[in-house]
Design a protein around this motif. Structure first.
Motif, mmCIF file in Angstrom:
data_model
loop_
_atom_site.group_PDB
_atom_site.id
_atom_site.type_symbol
_atom_site.label_atom_id
_atom_site.label_comp_id
_atom_site.label_asym_id
_atom_site.label_seq_id
_atom_site.Cartn_x
_atom_site.Cartn_y
_atom_site.Cartn_z
ATOM 1 N N TYR A 84 2.179 5.017 6.136
ATOM 2 C CA TYR A 84 3.511 4.438 6.316
ATOM 3 C C TYR A 84 3.611 3.699 7.643
ATOM 4 O O TYR A 84 4.165 2.596 7.716
ATOM 5 C CB TYR A 84 4.564 5.548 6.265
ATOM 6 C CG TYR A 84 4.970 5.970 4.881
ATOM 7 C CD1 TYR A 84 6.256 5.724 4.398
ATOM 8 C CD2 TYR A 84 4.082 6.626 4.037
ATOM 9 C CE1 TYR A 84 6.637 6.120 3.127
ATOM 10 C CE2 TYR A 84 4.441 7.023 2.766
ATOM 11 C CZ TYR A 84 5.728 6.766 2.318
ATOM 12 O OH TYR A 84 6.104 7.149 1.055
ATOM 13 N N GLN A 85 3.095 4.311 8.700
ATOM 14 C CA GLN A 85 3.208 3.696 10.024
ATOM 15 C C GLN A 85 2.421 2.393 10.098
ATOM 16 O O GLN A 85 2.906 1.402 10.661
ATOM 17 C CB GLN A 85 2.726 4.685 11.083
ATOM 18 C CG GLN A 85 3.637 5.899 11.219
ATOM 19 C CD GLN A 85 3.016 7.027 12.012
ATOM 20 O OE1 GLN A 85 1.792 7.092 12.162
ATOM 21 N NE2 GLN A 85 3.834 7.925 12.528
ATOM 22 N N ASP A 86 1.219 2.373 9.540
ATOM 23 C CA ASP A 86 0.418 1.147 9.553
ATOM 24 C C ASP A 86 1.092 0.035 8.748
ATOM 25 O O ASP A 86 1.144 -1.119 9.178
ATOM 26 C CB ASP A 86 -0.976 1.423 8.977
ATOM 27 C CG ASP A 86 -1.864 2.177 9.947
ATOM 28 O OD1 ASP A 86 -1.590 2.124 11.158
ATOM 29 O OD2 ASP A 86 -2.826 2.833 9.496
ATOM 30 N N ALA A 87 1.598 0.401 7.568
ATOM 31 C CA ALA A 87 2.170 -0.615 6.685
ATOM 32 C C ALA A 87 3.523 -1.112 7.198
ATOM 33 O O ALA A 87 3.767 -2.320 7.263
ATOM 34 C CB ALA A 87 2.322 -0.054 5.273
ATOM 35 N N ILE B 46 2.773 7.281 -1.214
ATOM 36 C CA ILE B 46 3.697 8.094 -2.010
ATOM 37 C C ILE B 46 2.921 9.030 -2.936
ATOM 38 O O ILE B 46 3.236 10.217 -3.055
ATOM 39 C CB ILE B 46 4.638 7.191 -2.823
ATOM 40 C CG1 ILE B 46 5.572 6.415 -1.885
ATOM 41 C CG2 ILE B 46 5.454 8.004 -3.818
ATOM 42 C CD1 ILE B 46 6.421 5.374 -2.582
ATOM 43 N N VAL B 47 1.889 8.506 -3.599
ATOM 44 C CA VAL B 47 1.107 9.310 -4.539
ATOM 45 C C VAL B 47 0.385 10.442 -3.821
ATOM 46 O O VAL B 47 0.451 11.615 -4.231
ATOM 47 C CB VAL B 47 0.100 8.425 -5.299
ATOM 48 C CG1 VAL B 47 -0.889 9.286 -6.077
ATOM 49 C CG2 VAL B 47 0.829 7.484 -6.244
ATOM 50 N N LEU B 48 -0.304 10.125 -2.722
ATOM 51 C CA LEU B 48 -1.081 11.145 -2.019
ATOM 52 C C LEU B 48 -0.184 12.216 -1.400
ATOM 53 O O LEU B 48 -0.475 13.425 -1.492
ATOM 54 C CB LEU B 48 -1.948 10.493 -0.939
ATOM 55 C CG LEU B 48 -3.086 9.600 -1.431
ATOM 56 C CD1 LEU B 48 -3.852 9.003 -0.264
ATOM 57 C CD2 LEU B 48 -4.030 10.384 -2.331
ATOM 58 N N ILE B 49 0.918 11.792 -0.773
ATOM 59 C CA ILE B 49 1.817 12.762 -0.142
ATOM 60 C C ILE B 49 2.469 13.648 -1.194
ATOM 61 O O ILE B 49 2.575 14.869 -1.019
ATOM 62 C CB ILE B 49 2.893 12.038 0.694
ATOM 63 C CG1 ILE B 49 2.256 11.389 1.930
ATOM 64 C CG2 ILE B 49 3.996 13.006 1.125
ATOM 65 C CD1 ILE B 49 3.214 10.533 2.738
ATOM 66 N N VAL C 284 0.825 -1.209 0.000
ATOM 67 C CA VAL C 284 0.000 0.000 0.000
ATOM 68 C C VAL C 284 0.863 1.265 0.000
ATOM 69 O O VAL C 284 0.328 2.371 -0.142
ATOM 70 C CB VAL C 284 -0.948 -0.008 1.229
ATOM 71 C CG1 VAL C 284 -0.221 0.457 2.496
ATOM 72 C CG2 VAL C 284 -2.183 0.854 0.976
ATOM 73 N N LEU C 285 2.176 1.113 0.143
ATOM 74 C CA LEU C 285 3.056 2.284 0.180
ATOM 75 C C LEU C 285 2.938 3.188 -1.056
ATOM 76 O O LEU C 285 3.002 4.416 -0.928
ATOM 77 C CB LEU C 285 4.510 1.855 0.367
ATOM 78 C CG LEU C 285 4.915 1.422 1.778
ATOM 79 C CD1 LEU C 285 6.386 1.062 1.824
ATOM 80 C CD2 LEU C 285 4.617 2.519 2.785
#
Length: 261
Positions: free
Chosen positions: A217-220, A149-152, A144-145
């Protein structure tokens, strides 16, 4: 503008490669510095907070969980801050180029955007090595990273281009953003989990789109779980809105940029 970007795609790609080479020219470690800086910053936070102050990640007994949590948050924040800061100053930084060479001006923020994304890929590769050293095996949730990356990057690019245009006309914008980013970093749960925020202040977290984006990021990376999509709805709308608005604003301000520079 998008048609112009496509016609100048080889110029953009060559400029991204040239920017990376130029940034670390005459440096023995070269590109490694872009990886070592965020890793070193996370290590300092981990040393001071985890070892000296005894900070721990709630609900996790593993001593390495907190440094891993820091690395995950720092990776997301580094991507955001690098794109934002580079887009903020890109028109001023390349003012000489804008005056001497004829090319679509929208290429400049896209070049620094691509450079930041490439740096981020190398940083994630280094983080994987660190995680393996700590015994954290990449799981399916890591897939899901790319969403994060896309949203940030969309959020940072849209906000950065808009502020970069304003910064051309008023250099105070850059000074204000420097202070604002420091405050923004500390009101985003990166060096601390959301659970330590007092109940009467947690409503502030809902106003900060970076909370949910860093949470991807933290969840993944830390908990190996898929993020909750509901809290991502508002940040996604904001990111797409800023991204679209930045192109509209650039189209209106572009004829005056070179004159002001």
């Amino acid at each position: 503008m998008f048609e112009a970007l496509w016609r100048y795609r080889y110029f953009v790609l060559a400029s991204i490669a040239g920017e990376l080479r130029g940034r670390f020219a005459r440096s023995r470690l070269g590109l490694l510095w872009s990886i070592l800086h965020p890793l070193a910053q996370a290590a300092i936070f981990a040393l001071v907070l985890a070892e000296v102050l005894g900070a721990k990640l709630g609900g996790v007994e593993d001593k390495t969980a907190y440094p891993v949590y820091l690395l995950a948050g720092m990776a997301a924040w580094t991507l955001f801050s690098e794109i934002l800061n580079r887009c903020l100053s890109v028109f001023i930084e390349y003012s000489g180029t804008l005056k001497k060479i004829a090319f679509p001006r929208i290429c400049l923020p896209v070049i620094v955007w691509g450079s930041a994304l490439l740096n981020h890929v190398f940083l994630l590769a280094a983080i994987v090595v660190v995680f393996l050293f700590f015994g954290y095996i990449p799981g399916a949730a890591w897939l899901v990273l790319p969403l994060g990356i896309v949203l940030i990057s969309l959020f940072a690019f849209g906000l950065g281009v808009m502020l970069g245009i304003f910064n051309v006309f008023s250099r105070d914008i850059g000074q204000i953003l420097t202070v604002a980013l420091q405050l923004w970093f500390w009101v985003t749960p990166i060096v601390y989990p959301q659970t330590v925020v007092p109940e009467h202040l947690r409503w502030l977290l809902h106003l900060n789109p970076m909370v949910s984006l860093v949470g991807i990021y933290q969840d993944a990376l830390v908990f190996n779980r898929m993020p909750d999509l509901a809290p991502l709805l508002l940040p996604t709308v904001i990111a797409l809105g800023l991204f679209s608005l930045s192109f509209l604003l650039f189209k209106r301000a572009s004829p005056e940029l070179v004159d002001v520079l």
